[in-house]
Structure formats: C-alpha cells, structure tokens
Design a protein around this motif. Structure first.
Motif, PDB file in Angstrom:
ATOM      1  N   ALA A  83       1.123  -0.791  -0.096  1.00  0.00           N
ATOM      2  CA  ALA A  83      -0.335  -0.033  -0.026  1.00  0.00           C
ATOM      3  C   ALA A  83       0.845   1.167   0.094  1.00  0.00           C
ATOM      4  O   ALA A  83       2.059   1.158   0.041  1.00  0.00           O
ATOM      5  CB  ALA A  83      -1.010  -0.308   1.068  1.00  0.00           C
ATOM      6  N   LEU A  84      -0.063   2.321  -0.290  1.00  0.00           N
ATOM      7  CA  LEU A  84       0.687   3.899   0.112  1.00  0.00           C
ATOM      8  C   LEU A  84       0.185   4.282   1.372  1.00  0.00           C
ATOM      9  O   LEU A  84      -0.901   3.908   1.139  1.00  0.00           O
ATOM     10  CB  LEU A  84       0.727   4.461  -1.167  1.00  0.00           C
ATOM     11  N   ASP A  85       1.544   5.249   1.893  1.00  0.00           N
ATOM     12  CA  ASP A  85       1.088   6.196   2.883  1.00  0.00           C
ATOM     13  C   ASP A  85       2.126   6.965   3.231  1.00  0.00           C
ATOM     14  O   ASP A  85       2.962   6.992   3.776  1.00  0.00           O
ATOM     15  CB  ASP A  85       1.737   5.295   4.045  1.00  0.00           C
ATOM     16  N   GLY A  86       1.331   8.512   2.252  1.00  0.00           N
ATOM     17  CA  GLY A  86       2.280   9.209   1.691  1.00  0.00           C
ATOM     18  C   GLY A  86       3.271   9.519   0.596  1.00  0.00           C
ATOM     19  O   GLY A  86       3.156   9.280   0.035  1.00  0.00           O
ATOM     20  N   GLU A  87       4.591  10.107   1.051  1.00  0.00           N
ATOM     21  CA  GLU A  87       5.501   9.406   0.878  1.00  0.00           C
ATOM     22  C   GLU A  87       6.189   8.192   0.475  1.00  0.00           C
ATOM     23  O   GLU A  87       7.432   8.172   0.291  1.00  0.00           O
ATOM     24  CB  GLU A  87       6.274  10.258   1.265  1.00  0.00           C
ATOM     25  N   MET A  88       5.863   7.129   1.527  1.00  0.00           N
ATOM     26  CA  MET A  88       6.465   5.844   2.151  1.00  0.00           C
ATOM     27  C   MET A  88       5.013   4.521   1.065  1.00  0.00           C
ATOM     28  O   MET A  88       3.405   4.541   0.902  1.00  0.00           O
ATOM     29  CB  MET A  88       6.358   5.993   3.582  1.00  0.00           C
TER      30      MET A  88
ATOM     31  N   GLY B 201      17.227   2.621   2.714  1.00  0.00           N
ATOM     32  CA  GLY B 201      16.641   4.372   2.873  1.00  0.00           C
ATOM     33  C   GLY B 201      14.991   4.056   3.984  1.00  0.00           C
ATOM     34  O   GLY B 201      14.527   4.980   4.109  1.00  0.00           O
ATOM     35  N   GLY B 202      14.987   2.611   4.056  1.00  0.00           N
ATOM     36  CA  GLY B 202      13.691   1.987   4.461  1.00  0.00           C
ATOM     37  C   GLY B 202      13.923   1.666   6.278  1.00  0.00           C
ATOM     38  O   GLY B 202      14.965   1.209   6.519  1.00  0.00           O
ATOM     39  N   ASP B 203      12.656   0.917   7.130  1.00  0.00           N
ATOM     40  CA  ASP B 203      12.741  -0.039   7.997  1.00  0.00           C
ATOM     41  C   ASP B 203      12.327  -1.230   8.048  1.00  0.00           C
ATOM     42  O   ASP B 203      11.212  -1.073   6.862  1.00  0.00           O
ATOM     43  CB  ASP B 203      12.473   1.011   9.021  1.00  0.00           C
ATOM     44  N   LEU B 204      12.776  -2.393   8.550  1.00  0.00           N
ATOM     45  CA  LEU B 204      11.826  -3.834   8.462  1.00  0.00           C
ATOM     46  C   LEU B 204      12.112  -3.651   9.898  1.00  0.00           C
ATOM     47  O   LEU B 204      12.478  -3.536  11.175  1.00  0.00           O
ATOM     48  CB  LEU B 204      12.509  -4.696   8.182  1.00  0.00           C
TER      49      LEU B 204
ATOM     50  N   ILE C 231       7.623  -2.988   6.109  1.00  0.00           N
ATOM     51  CA  ILE C 231       8.856  -2.993   5.110  1.00  0.00           C
ATOM     52  C   ILE C 231       7.871  -1.547   4.621  1.00  0.00           C
ATOM     53  O   ILE C 231       6.949  -1.275   4.488  1.00  0.00           O
ATOM     54  CB  ILE C 231       9.280  -3.977   4.257  1.00  0.00           C
ATOM     55  N   ARG C 232       8.737  -0.372   5.443  1.00  0.00           N
ATOM     56  CA  ARG C 232       8.319   0.812   4.919  1.00  0.00           C
ATOM     57  C   ARG C 232       9.672   1.385   4.375  1.00  0.00           C
ATOM     58  O   ARG C 232      11.155   1.618   4.424  1.00  0.00           O
ATOM     59  CB  ARG C 232       8.158   1.127   6.308  1.00  0.00           C
TER      60      ARG C 232
END
Length: 285
Positions: free
Chosen positions: A204-209, A256-259, A272-273
């Motif tokens: 899914a999309l969450d704003g800019e993530m 550049g993300g996080d798990l 995952i973001r």
C-alpha cells in the motif's frame, strides 16, 4: 645577564609558533589517519555485506529447489502437451489451429527461460545497482519462487497490491531477496500450524512511503526472541542460520527504509517501509 638576553622574545615567539604548528600538524595527521581507518572499515563492512548477501542467496537456493522444480515442471509439461497437440493437428492438416498452439509454446518457453534467468541472477556475485523499482514486480518474483513450496504445504499465498506502480529507489535483487526471505519464513511458520495455512502480502501507499506487510497464520514469535530477531545468528528454526532476517533488515536500511515486527492478532507480521521514488512522489502531488 637577564632572562631576556638568554631567551629573546623573538626567538621565544618563533619557538612557540613552531610548537603550535607542530601540534596542528600532528592533529591534522591524526584526523587524516582516523578518516583513512574509517574509510577502510566502511569498505571492509561493505565487502562483508556483499559476500553475506551472496552467500545468503546461494544458501536460499537449496531451500527453494523443490519450488523451482515445481515451477519449471508447469511450463515444460505445457510445452510437451502443446507440441503433441500441434503434431496431431498437423497430421490432420489443421494448420490454422497449429499456429495458435505454437504461440502458446513460445510463451511457455519464455516463462521457463525467465525462471532460469532469475536463478542465474541470484547465484552470480554482483555490484549493487540502485534504480527505480516497482515493488509489485518484486513481490511477484518472490511469489513465483515460492508457489511450489506453498502448494506442497497446502498453504495459500494472498497478494493485495494497488493497481498503480509502487516505485522506490533500490537494488532490485536485494529487495526481491528481502521479500523472498520474509515470505519463505512465513511458509516455514505455517508449516508448524495445524489450522489454516495462509500467508498474506499487502502492499500500500502511505503518504510518501511504500508499505508492505507480510503476515502468516503460524504460531507467532516467542517473546524471548522478539527483540533479537534482527540480530545475526538468532533463529527459531532448528536448521536455520539466523542470517536471513539480519541481512533483510540491513538491506532495507540501505535502501533508506526500515523493517519491523508489528503486532498481529495471530501469527507474525513483518512490515517494510520504504520512501517512494521522487518521480512517484511528484506524480502523487
């Protein structure tokens, strides 16, 4: 004779200046050496990560061998059946229908070739290559590699993805590897479940993530290992290496993300973001 005669102020000033310059030079040399050591350490760490990533992929090949065999059997069986049908139709002179069957043969052959190309990509050491990637494609690749294992376990893979691209900047193979690791772990978890065996992958999309959840209906994560899941060599599997989640965590951070592990009503859920690529953000605006 006075102290001024013995140590003229000009000479004292010159001596102090030389001492100060020497001190500055020594500090500069120390900083330069520290920078060199830090650069060498970063280079060594990067090399270790590359080798670990490659070793993990090669190790994963053994675990997905049955799934790959199942996946290759499908196009090869279809090619054989279609070739036999085409020969039968050709013998009867029904050439119009033969052309359509041969198109299907070409499609199945390309599918088998794509599977083998993916195997070669995973086993070949490679340089990291960041590029715009549609995460939906990475999810489908992981599904292709694991659908055979899921079928053998009687498990169901449910994919939920938006109709439009979910584009991030990253290394395609690394992101495919992370998704493969998480989905394979989910399959291992539901294999221990006596009830329903389901794995859900929700993008899914969450704003800019971009957000991807991988959840399962397995027994869940024991509290004593929950805080150490992303530590190397920590594993709940009898024959596990404890490297898959640690490597996945590092690869997502590098993109550049996080798990993370998030709360779930049953089983386990990993999230995952990743930041959307600039072109994706601009399109959304």
């Amino acid at each position: 004779m006075t102290a001024t005669d013995i140590l003229p102020p000009s000479r004292v000033a010159i001596a102090l200046a030389l001492i100060a310059l020497g001190g500055f030079a020594l500090r500069a040399m120390g900083r330069q050496r520290a920078k060199i050591r830090a650069a060498e350490a970063r280079a060594e760490l990067s090399g270790l990560e590359t080798r670990l990533s490659h070793a993990s992929r090669v190790n994963a090949l053994g675990e997905m061998a049955s799934g790959m065999a199942h996946e290759l059997t499908q196009p090869l069986t279809a090619i054989l059946a279609q070739a036999q049908a085409a020969r039968h139709l050709a013998a009867r002179g029904d050439t119009d229908r033969v052309a359509g069957i041969l198109e299907d043969v070409v499609g199945q052959t390309r599918r088998a070739s794509a599977i083998l190309d993916r195997l070669r990509t995973w086993t070949r050491p490679r340089e990291r290559n960041a590029e715009p990637i549609d995460l939906r494609e990475c999810i489908r690749v992981a599904e292709t590699l694991l659908v055979g294992q899921a079928a053998d376990l009687g498990a169901r893979l449910n994919l939920t993805m938006p109709p439009t691209p979910v584009t991030v900047e990253g290394d395609r193979v690394e992101l495919e590897q992370v998704l493969f690791n998480l989905m394979r772990n989910a399959l291992d978890a539901v294999a221990e479940s006596a009830g329903s065996r389901k794995i859900a992958v929700d993008a899914a999309l969450d704003g800019e993530m971009a957000v991807i959840d991988v959840s399962d209906t397995g027994p869940g994560i024991q509290p004593d290992v929950r805080d150490r899941l992303f530590t190397p060599f920590v594993t709940t599997r009898e024959n596990g290496t404890g490297l898959g989640l640690a490597l996945s965590h590092r690869l997502i951070e590098r993109a550049g993300g996080d798990l993370t592990v998030v709360e779930a009503r049953e089983g386990a859920r990993f999230r995952i973001r990743l930041p959307l690529a600039r072109v994706e953000r601009e399109a959304a605006e």
